[in-house]
Design a protein around this motif. Structure first.
Motif, short mmCIF file in Angstrom:
data_model
loop_
_atom_site.label_atom_id
_atom_site.label_comp_id
_atom_site.label_asym_id
_atom_site.label_seq_id
_atom_site.Cartn_x
_atom_site.Cartn_y
_atom_site.Cartn_z
N GLY A 277 -4.94 -1.66 -9.22
CA GLY A 277 -6.26 -1.78 -8.62
C GLY A 277 -6.66 -3.23 -8.35
N THR A 278 -6.19 -4.14 -9.18
CA THR A 278 -6.55 -5.54 -8.99
C THR A 278 -6.01 -6.04 -7.65
N MET A 279 -4.73 -5.79 -7.43
CA MET A 279 -4.09 -6.23 -6.18
C MET A 279 -4.71 -5.51 -4.98
N ALA B 26 -15.43 0.28 -1.24
CA ALA B 26 -15.60 1.17 -2.38
C ALA B 26 -14.48 0.94 -3.38
N ASP B 27 -14.86 0.54 -4.59
CA ASP B 27 -13.87 0.43 -5.66
C ASP B 27 -13.86 1.76 -6.40
N ALA B 28 -12.96 2.64 -5.98
CA ALA B 28 -12.82 3.95 -6.62
C ALA B 28 -11.53 3.99 -7.42
N HIS C 75 -2.45 5.31 -10.89
CA HIS C 75 -2.04 5.11 -12.29
C HIS C 75 -3.20 5.23 -13.29
N LYS C 76 -4.40 5.53 -12.80
CA LYS C 76 -5.50 5.81 -13.74
C LYS C 76 -5.64 7.32 -13.90
N GLN C 77 -6.28 8.01 -12.93
CA GLN C 77 -6.48 9.46 -13.07
C GLN C 77 -5.34 10.26 -12.42
C1 LIG Z 1 -9.07 -0.38 -13.65
C2 LIG Z 1 -10.03 -0.83 -12.61
C3 LIG Z 1 -9.75 -1.92 -11.80
C4 LIG Z 1 -8.52 -2.77 -12.00
O1 LIG Z 1 -7.38 -2.06 -11.67
P1 LIG Z 1 -5.94 -2.34 -12.37
O2 LIG Z 1 -5.15 -1.18 -11.90
O3 LIG Z 1 -6.18 -2.36 -13.84
O4 LIG Z 1 -5.43 -3.62 -11.85
C5 LIG Z 1 -10.64 -2.25 -10.81
N1 LIG Z 1 -11.78 -1.54 -10.65
C6 LIG Z 1 -12.11 -0.49 -11.42
C7 LIG Z 1 -13.37 0.24 -11.18
C8 LIG Z 1 -11.23 -0.10 -12.44
O5 LIG Z 1 -11.56 0.93 -13.23
#
Ligand SMILES: *Cc1c(COP(=O)(O)O)cnc(C)c1O
Length: 446
Positions: free
Chosen positions: A125-127, A225-227, A261-263
């Motif tokens: 997500g960072t990248m 949108a940061d989802a 890689h989160k949900q």
């Molecule tokens: C985890 C997260 C990030 C960062 O993503 P990584 O995959 O850890 O680099 C950015 N924004 C939100 C809302 C997150 O939950």
């Protein structure tokens, strides 16, 4: 004594069969390969012992940080790809896995209701957010990027890296972007991009996208949108109706980030950035003297800031989408709904408890709560001690700092800037079935 838990092994036998299927696809003379397997065995067993020094992230009693185990199909497919080790930078390094990446990225864009897009997988997500803000900065150079004080800290740091002005907007008590504070900022002018977090990392709160879209009409800015965490809730229907609407409205944002890689049941190394306008490809344009002339098809490296990227991530996600497509009413969506209902149930239990106090109602599947006390300093101390006590009982929680300025009317003294509270990301579907056991261990830890 509990029964000794067993780690998942299905992916190993699947992998073995898949390797046999893979090797028949190569019409090549046999290679001479020999390894010192005795020595390797000694090393791998020592490695396993080193790995014992972990919290059990894969287990439902790990109810703390955002850690969800990859699905066995994702593990098997990722490992299968390791025997090829494709690099999704250019087509000739990833003949099979680049097209698979294009397919899964299209699946994700469709999940959000987009019928056109430009996008690719990233290492995380960072990248992915970095690329979205880099494009935003190219479109609106020198204009300000704003995000709520509950947005992931990465936005501020990325803006620093990109040398783009960044400002924080105060959030409301539920941890959502504050609309009054945002409009005040917009009135002062020069805002180029508003970041909406669709599931904050702290509380799982979803920013008020409907109202931000209204403000966009008047003040003209990009919406990113940061989802990364919450994106998959788009295909779930057991949320509050206004939350469902916010996820529906993701159809209208300019760019979006989601982390499989989160949900999304993937091993780490799998984020995704999407742009609604394929025309932003022009900001990525560059040439490579090494790679791009080998094929006329789009090389993903031509639309990505990262060069080498794990083709295995695309293979893992592709296989997962075959088994569990990210669509409403599929098994994946059903499992995500279980996480949500676990959070709602847990919240209800906390509300009726004599010892605990929930901080806010969960909007997705993260619950934050504390222990009752007479002051925020006392409660913070209690929460920290409880966190350790719970760990002794093999219940793994996390801690979160809630700004006490957001409390309205409360019956305890506010004598600290932050309240340290307990936090549980209930993102494993099994959390729903394990809630009573989790609750027992919480009682035992008091
Ligand atoms: C985890 C997260 C990030 C960062 O993503 P990584 O995959 O850890 O680099 C950015 N924004 C939100 C809302 C997150 O939950």
């Amino acid at each position: 004594m509990d029964q000794q838990m067993k780690l998942e092994r299905e992916s190993i036998s699947l992998l073995s069969k898949a390797l046999e299927r893979l090797e028949v696809g190569f019409d090549l003379p046999e290679m001479n390969q020999s390894f010192d397997t005795n020595k390797m065995e000694e090393v791998i067993l020592r490695t396993a012992e080193k790995m014992q020094n972990n919290y059990p992230y894969f287990h439902p009693l790990f109810a703390g940080q955002m850690l969800k185990p990859p699905h066995p199909i994702a593990k098997a497919a990722y490992m299968l790809a390791m025997w090829i080790n494709p690099n999704n930078h250019a087509m000739d390094g990833s003949k099979a896995s680049s097209p698979m990446e294009k397919e899964v990225v299209t699946d994700l864009a469709r999940m959000f209701g987009w019928n056109k897009h430009l996008g690719h997988l990233t290492s995380g997500g960072t990248m992915a957010n970095l690329e979205a803000l880099w494009i935003a900065g190219n479109i609106h150079p020198d204009k300000i990027i704003v995000a709520s004080d509950q947005a992931h800290y990465t936005h501020e740091r990325i803006s620093e890296v990109l040398k783009l002005p960044f400002e924080k907007i105060a959030s409301d008590p539920q941890g959502r972007l504050g609309l009054e504070a945002l409009e005040e900022k917009l009135k002062r002018g020069n805002v180029g991009t508003v970041v909406c977090t669709m599931g904050t990392t702290g509380l799982g709160a979803v920013d008020p996208l409907a109202e931000v879209l209204e403000l966009k009409k008047k003040y003209k800015f990009r919406i990113h949108a940061d989802a990364a965490y919450g994106g998959y809730f788009r295909i779930v229907d057991n949320l509050e109706s206004d939350t469902i609407l916010k996820y529906k409205l993701l159809e209208e944002v300019d760019s979006l980030v989601i982390d499989p890689h989160k949900q999304g049941l993937q091993p780490y190394g799998c984020g995704c950035v999407l742009f609604q306008d394929p025309g932003v490809a022009k900001y990525y344009i560059h040439d490579s003297p090494y790679t791009y002339f080998t094929s006329d098809e789009l090389h993903l490296g031509e639309i990505s800031l990262e060069c080498s990227r794990a083709g295995a991530s695309a293979v893992g996600l592709w296989a997962t989408h075959q088994l569990l497509p990210p669509v409403p009413d599929g098994q994946f969506s059903k499992d995500l709904k279980k996480s949500r209902s676990a959070a709602v149930e847990f919240y209800k239990k906390l509300l009726s408890s004599d010892d605990f106090l929930p901080i806010v109602a969960p909007e997705t599947d993260i619950v934050a709560w504390t222990l009752k006390g007479s002051s925020t300093s006392e409660m913070s101390k209690k929460a920290q001690a409880f966190f350790k006590k719970a760990e002794e009982n093999h219940l793994y929680l996390s801690l979160y700092k809630y700004p006490t300025s957001k409390f309205d009317e409360v019956d305890f003294n506010i004598d600290t800037d932050y309240l340290v509270c307990l936090r549980s990301s209930l993102m494993k579907p099994e959390h729903d079935d394990w809630l009573d056991i989790i609750w027992d261990r919480l009682q035992k830890s008091l």
